[in-house]
Design a protein around this motif. Structure first.
Motif, PDB file in Angstrom:
ATOM      1  N   MET A 140       0.856  -1.176   0.000  1.00  0.00           N
ATOM      2  CA  MET A 140       0.000   0.000   0.000  1.00  0.00           C
ATOM      3  C   MET A 140       0.898   1.235   0.000  1.00  0.00           C
ATOM      4  SD  MET A 140      -2.993  -1.367  -0.038  1.00  0.00           S
ATOM      5  CE  MET A 140      -4.093  -0.021   0.334  1.00  0.00           C
ATOM      6  N   PRO A 141       0.422   2.376  -0.524  1.00  0.00           N
ATOM      7  CA  PRO A 141       1.257   3.584  -0.523  1.00  0.00           C
ATOM      8  C   PRO A 141       1.628   4.012   0.884  1.00  0.00           C
ATOM      9  CG  PRO A 141      -1.020   4.095  -1.095  1.00  0.00           C
ATOM     10  CD  PRO A 141      -0.903   2.611  -1.109  1.00  0.00           C
ATOM     11  N   LEU A 142       2.859   4.487   1.025  1.00  0.00           N
ATOM     12  CA  LEU A 142       3.388   4.829   2.345  1.00  0.00           C
ATOM     13  C   LEU A 142       3.584   6.323   2.546  1.00  0.00           C
ATOM     14  CD1 LEU A 142       6.097   2.017   2.486  1.00  0.00           C
ATOM     15  CD2 LEU A 142       3.831   1.984   3.509  1.00  0.00           C
ATOM     16  N   GLY A 143       3.209   7.128   1.562  1.00  0.00           N
ATOM     17  CA  GLY A 143       3.402   8.564   1.691  1.00  0.00           C
ATOM     18  C   GLY A 143       3.889   9.171   0.397  1.00  0.00           C
ATOM     19  N   THR A 144       4.341  10.378   0.444  1.00  0.00           N
ATOM     20  CA  THR A 144       4.805  11.091  -0.738  1.00  0.00           C
ATOM     21  C   THR A 144       6.245  10.691  -1.058  1.00  0.00           C
ATOM     22  OG1 THR A 144       3.396  12.957  -0.171  1.00  0.00           O
ATOM     23  CG2 THR A 144       5.137  13.354  -1.787  1.00  0.00           C
ATOM     24  N   PRO A 145       6.531  10.269  -2.288  1.00  0.00           N
ATOM     25  CA  PRO A 145       7.893   9.854  -2.623  1.00  0.00           C
ATOM     26  C   PRO A 145       8.846  11.041  -2.654  1.00  0.00           C
ATOM     27  CG  PRO A 145       6.530   9.913  -4.589  1.00  0.00           C
ATOM     28  CD  PRO A 145       5.611  10.152  -3.431  1.00  0.00           C
ATOM     29  N   ASN A 146      10.085  10.770  -2.340  1.00  0.00           N
ATOM     30  CA  ASN A 146      11.145  11.778  -2.420  1.00  0.00           C
ATOM     31  C   ASN A 146      11.745  11.706  -3.820  1.00  0.00           C
ATOM     32  OD1 ASN A 146      13.461  13.325  -2.273  1.00  0.00           O
ATOM     33  ND2 ASN A 146      13.922  12.718  -0.167  1.00  0.00           N
ATOM     34  N   SER A 147      11.439  12.693  -4.655  1.00  0.00           N
ATOM     35  CA  SER A 147      11.864  12.646  -6.047  1.00  0.00           C
ATOM     36  C   SER A 147      13.374  12.716  -6.207  1.00  0.00           C
ATOM     37  CB  SER A 147      11.217  13.801  -6.831  1.00  0.00           C
ATOM     38  OG  SER A 147      11.560  15.047  -6.245  1.00  0.00           O
ATOM     39  N   ASP A 228      15.006  -0.278  -2.126  1.00  0.00           N
ATOM     40  CA  ASP A 228      14.701   0.544  -3.297  1.00  0.00           C
ATOM     41  C   ASP A 228      13.317   0.230  -3.854  1.00  0.00           C
ATOM     42  OD1 ASP A 228      16.998   2.077  -3.334  1.00  0.00           O
ATOM     43  OD2 ASP A 228      18.120   0.643  -4.546  1.00  0.00           O
ATOM     44  N   LEU A 229      12.913  -1.030  -3.752  1.00  0.00           N
ATOM     45  CA  LEU A 229      11.581  -1.394  -4.211  1.00  0.00           C
ATOM     46  C   LEU A 229      10.513  -0.689  -3.380  1.00  0.00           C
ATOM     47  CD1 LEU A 229       9.806  -3.104  -6.054  1.00  0.00           C
ATOM     48  CD2 LEU A 229      10.029  -4.974  -4.411  1.00  0.00           C
ATOM     49  N   THR A 230      10.735  -0.626  -2.074  1.00  0.00           N
ATOM     50  CA  THR A 230       9.780   0.059  -1.197  1.00  0.00           C
ATOM     51  C   THR A 230       9.645   1.530  -1.585  1.00  0.00           C
ATOM     52  OG1 THR A 230      10.329  -1.453   0.611  1.00  0.00           O
ATOM     53  CG2 THR A 230       9.232   0.603   1.197  1.00  0.00           C
ATOM     54  N   LYS A 231      10.747   2.169  -1.898  1.00  0.00           N
ATOM     55  CA  LYS A 231      10.707   3.573  -2.332  1.00  0.00           C
ATOM     56  C   LYS A 231       9.973   3.713  -3.664  1.00  0.00           C
ATOM     57  CE  LYS A 231      15.149   4.642  -0.107  1.00  0.00           C
ATOM     58  NZ  LYS A 231      16.575   4.972  -0.361  1.00  0.00           N
ATOM     59  N   ALA A 232      10.175   2.752  -4.540  1.00  0.00           N
ATOM     60  CA  ALA A 232       9.558   2.828  -5.864  1.00  0.00           C
ATOM     61  C   ALA A 232       8.042   2.654  -5.820  1.00  0.00           C
ATOM     62  CB  ALA A 232      10.169   1.768  -6.779  1.00  0.00           C
ATOM     63  N   MET A 233       7.540   1.969  -4.803  1.00  0.00           N
ATOM     64  CA  MET A 233       6.104   1.712  -4.724  1.00  0.00           C
ATOM     65  C   MET A 233       5.286   2.994  -4.776  1.00  0.00           C
ATOM     66  SD  MET A 233       5.869  -1.527  -4.707  1.00  0.00           S
ATOM     67  CE  MET A 233       7.369  -1.471  -5.681  1.00  0.00           C
ATOM     68  N   ASN A 234       5.688   3.997  -4.017  1.00  0.00           N
ATOM     69  CA  ASN A 234       4.928   5.243  -3.974  1.00  0.00           C
ATOM     70  C   ASN A 234       4.946   5.960  -5.315  1.00  0.00           C
ATOM     71  OD1 ASN A 234       4.353   4.848  -1.280  1.00  0.00           O
ATOM     72  ND2 ASN A 234       6.128   5.975  -0.565  1.00  0.00           N
ATOM     73  N   VAL A 235       6.076   5.878  -6.004  1.00  0.00           N
ATOM     74  CA  VAL A 235       6.165   6.503  -7.330  1.00  0.00           C
ATOM     75  C   VAL A 235       5.233   5.780  -8.304  1.00  0.00           C
ATOM     76  CG1 VAL A 235       7.707   7.141  -9.209  1.00  0.00           C
ATOM     77  CG2 VAL A 235       8.542   7.168  -6.849  1.00  0.00           C
ATOM     78  N   LEU A 236       5.210   4.450  -8.241  1.00  0.00           N
ATOM     79  CA  LEU A 236       4.336   3.680  -9.119  1.00  0.00           C
ATOM     80  C   LEU A 236       2.866   3.991  -8.857  1.00  0.00           C
ATOM     81  CD1 LEU A 236       6.117   0.198  -9.024  1.00  0.00           C
ATOM     82  CD2 LEU A 236       6.019   1.757 -10.970  1.00  0.00           C
ATOM     83  N   VAL A 237       2.501   4.105  -7.587  1.00  0.00           N
ATOM     84  CA  VAL A 237       1.114   4.417  -7.229  1.00  0.00           C
ATOM     85  C   VAL A 237       0.701   5.750  -7.836  1.00  0.00           C
ATOM     86  CG1 VAL A 237      -0.368   5.100  -5.295  1.00  0.00           C
ATOM     87  CG2 VAL A 237       0.985   3.005  -5.156  1.00  0.00           C
TER      88      VAL A 237
END
Length: 292
Positions: A140-147, A228-237
């Motif tokens: 599930m999304p975890l917040g706003t990704p850090n670009s 890195d996959l965890t970070k990518a999840m929010n971007v994908l969402v």
């Protein structure tokens, strides 16, 4: 009437396309694409009933690498029998012919991915064993990704080929297509709308292969580690406007472990127990299966 199984002739292609469309429901543009780019009569079998093609099977060339040794194999793909001819044992006859022709060519094993749970039991009866497993996890999304930490963009064929080769060859044991089929796989992804994404993080460059399914983005494969996959999840969402991401096959990322591929040895050089103990990675990512 007797049933004969043999390699198809060029004039059988139209009938094979009709079998494919009847059993899998794909549009003809995709079917034409497969036959134009991937069809080789030596890598296919057709069952004839009263001299008419009624079933088919593809034997796509693969190799199994175990501890630096490689063995030729074949991936049983797109097995399909016309509805009126099911229940006659045609699939079993085609599989027997697959063993015969593969053995004559020095092929050491056959592998496949059943479409449904019930087919695992059917294949067990003719000597296949569940050897390859896949992990699955829902994010599930975890917040706003850090670009500044991660960037996701489309990945071209050369980039993907390079990144995937690096990912697969770091594994001790794996199953993979030959070079020509690896190129076809990428082209099929593009043709069918599957996303091939290059992911750049602060520590690496990797890839994600996946597709959108309603409110979910399904990751078929990724070379990213867990962080890195965890970070990518929010971007994908955000990128695909979905509510969650499902990841298949990533080591160390587990909600459940599911049976995936089956294997049958054709040579004492690589018996089933040895292969299972080495736990080879298998994710060929061509996902059309049995129509019987």
């Amino acid at each position: 009437m007797s049933i004969e199984v043999k390699h198809p002739q060029p004039h059988n292609v139209l009938a094979m396309k009709k079998i494919w469309q009847t059993c899998f429901g794909d549009d003809m543009s995709y079917i034409d694409f497969f036959f134009e780019r991937c069809f080789n009569p030596e890598h296919a079998l057709v069952a004839y009933y009263d001299y008419k093609p009624v079933a088919m099977m593809f034997l796509l060339p693969t190799s199994l690498k175990i501890s630096e040794k490689e063995y030729m194999g074949a991936y049983i793909y797109a097995v399909a029998t016309k509805p009126d001819y099911r229940g006659m044992g045609i699939m079993k006859l085609m599989e027997q012919k697959a063993v015969e022709v593969s053995t004559s060519k020095g092929i050491k094993y056959l592998c496949l991915v059943p479409q449904t749970k019930s087919l695992y039991h059917m294949y067990e009866k003719i000597g296949y064993k569940t050897t390859f497993y896949v992990t699955q996890k829902k994010y599930m999304p975890l917040g706003t990704p850090n670009s500044s930490e991660i960037m996701i963009e489309n990945c071209n064929k050369i980039e993907f080929t390079t990144l995937r080769k690096k990912f697969v060859h770091q594994l001790n044991s794996f199953v993979e297509f030959d070079n020509e089929l690896q190129e076809y796989r990428f082209e099929e992804f593009v043709h069918t709308g599957i996303h091939i994404l290059k992911v750049t993080t602060t520590k690496t460059v990797g890839y994600i292969v996946g597709y959108q399914e309603k409110d979910c983005f399904v990751v078929k494969e990724t070379s990213l580690d867990k962080d890195d996959l965890t970070k990518a999840m929010n971007v994908l969402v955000q990128k695909f406007k979905v509510t969650f991401v499902k990841v298949r096959g990533q080591k160390g990322v587990i909600d459940e472990i599911l049976p995936f591929g089956m294997y049958k040895s054709l040579s004492p050089e690589i018996d089933d127990i040895y292969v299972k103990a080495k736990n080879p990675y298998m994710n060929l990512m061509l996902d059309y299966f049995e129509g019987e």
